[in-house]
Design an enzyme around this catalytic site. Structure first.
Site, PDB file in Angstrom:
ATOM      1  N   ASP A  44      -1.402  -5.111  -3.810  1.00  0.00           N
ATOM      2  CA  ASP A  44      -2.172  -6.284  -4.219  1.00  0.00           C
ATOM      3  C   ASP A  44      -1.256  -7.472  -4.499  1.00  0.00           C
ATOM      4  OD1 ASP A  44      -4.473  -7.688  -4.760  1.00  0.00           O
ATOM      5  OD2 ASP A  44      -4.732  -6.902  -6.790  1.00  0.00           O
ATOM      6  N   HIS A  48      -0.236 -11.889   3.718  1.00  0.00           N
ATOM      7  CA  HIS A  48      -0.521 -10.607   4.372  1.00  0.00           C
ATOM      8  C   HIS A  48       0.569 -10.289   5.399  1.00  0.00           C
ATOM      9  CE1 HIS A  48      -4.233 -10.656   2.268  1.00  0.00           C
ATOM     10  NE2 HIS A  48      -4.833 -11.551   3.021  1.00  0.00           N
ATOM     11  N   LEU A  84       7.155  12.438   7.145  1.00  0.00           N
ATOM     12  CA  LEU A  84       6.380  11.738   6.122  1.00  0.00           C
ATOM     13  C   LEU A  84       4.993  11.451   6.689  1.00  0.00           C
ATOM     14  CD1 LEU A  84       6.256  10.049   3.423  1.00  0.00           C
ATOM     15  CD2 LEU A  84       7.132   8.118   4.735  1.00  0.00           C
ATOM     16  N   SER A 117     -10.277  -0.553  -8.412  1.00  0.00           N
ATOM     17  CA  SER A 117     -10.943  -1.208  -7.276  1.00  0.00           C
ATOM     18  C   SER A 117     -11.464  -0.217  -6.224  1.00  0.00           C
ATOM     19  CB  SER A 117     -10.013  -2.248  -6.626  1.00  0.00           C
ATOM     20  OG  SER A 117      -9.605  -3.208  -7.563  1.00  0.00           O
TER      21      SER A 117
END
Ligand code: IPE
Ligand code: IPE
Ligand code: MG
Length: 254
Positions: free
Chosen positions: A21, A38, A132, A193
């Site tokens: 965020d 972004h 991963l 959220s």
């Protein structure tokens, strides 16, 4: 000296989830449009992946787009979807190089078709990688996921006496993944959220002021070091836990 040296890899959380965020506020602080934040955030994703791998984390879930994020201005939503496609295409060689396997959770059918197809392609392409697991939460919300699971259980005619925690977890989009042990949220907001409500039942929560585009490898290590300083009790007393170096149980172990 890097905080990586303070991490005990044998006790690293298997699964870390991040609410990335603060991109918009970061861009504003630079006098730029929100979308610039972004774009910058993609670099932080790259660094988080590297840091997760170095720390011995096996699963990294990133909240990239919530079902509520469709309510943003159309230009921002379009820019995010474009960025997603570009990033998947652009990052694929590095994901391969680092043996990262990609997964996605959320209502993926409702993503723009190019996003959906690129995502599926990347998931298939990386399916044999095993260092991963990167889980992208896209058009995701926990309430959507839970109601979706309930619908599936009803449709399959599963009887009430057969519904257990374990069965329910298998109907969620995270089926097969261990529950996150550590949840990080950047940007100073201290809320969930609509993210992984079921799965974070016993996660350690780590809130940090840093805005996502400023979140670097050392910030990730700092979260792990903090996690390792905590006593996870799972309802037991401190005395019962002392001397037990490992968690008494890991909920939802696949
Ligand atoms: C997080 O950054 C990215 C997404 C939700 C897609 P934000 O865009 O929410 O940035 P802020 O919170 O407005 O600063
Ligand atoms: C949460 O961030 C969703 C993602 C990081 C994708 P938001 O910025 O959308 O959350 P709120 O609106 O501040 O709760
Ligand atoms: Mg935000």
């Amino acid at each position: 000296m890097s905080l990586l040296n303070q991490i005990d890899k044998s006790r690293a959380p298997r699964h870390v989830a991040i609410i990335m965020d603060g991109n918009g506020r970061w861009a504003k602080s630079q006098g730029r449009e929100r979308t610039f934040g972004h774009y910058q955030g993609v670099e932080s994703v790259r660094l988080a992946l590297r840091a997760a791998k170095s720390s011995g984390v096996e699963f990294l879930t990133l909240y990239a787009f919530s079902t509520e994020n469709w309510n943003r201005p159309k230009e921002e939503v379009d820019a995010l979807m474009n960025l997603l496609v570009q990033s998947i295409i652009g990052e694929l060689p590095e994901l391969d190089e680092n043996e990262v396997r990609m997964h996605a959770i959320g209502d993926l059918d409702k993503l723009p078709s190019e996003c959906h197809s690129e995502l599926k392609r990347a998931i298939a392409h990386t399916s044999t990688n095993n260092k991963l697991n990167l889980i992208l939460a896209l058009n995701y919300s926990a309430r959507w996921e839970i109601t979706h699971a309930v619908k599936q259980i009803v449709a399959e005619g599963i009887q009430p006496q057969d519904i257990t925690d374990e069965l329910f977890a298998k109907k969620l989009s995270t089926a097969g993944f261990p529950d996150p042990e550590l949840l990080i949220r950047t940007s100073g907001e201290e809320r969930i959220s609509n993210f992984l409500l079921w799965q974070i039942a016993y996660a350690e929560l780590y809130f940090v002021e840093t805005l996502w585009p400023d979140f670097k490898e050392e910030d990730f290590y700092a979260a792990i070091v903090d996690f390792q300083s905590r006593e996870r009790r799972f309802g037991k007393t401190s005395e019962q836990i002392t001397g037990d170096a490992l968690s008494p149980f890991t909920p939802n172990e696949p």
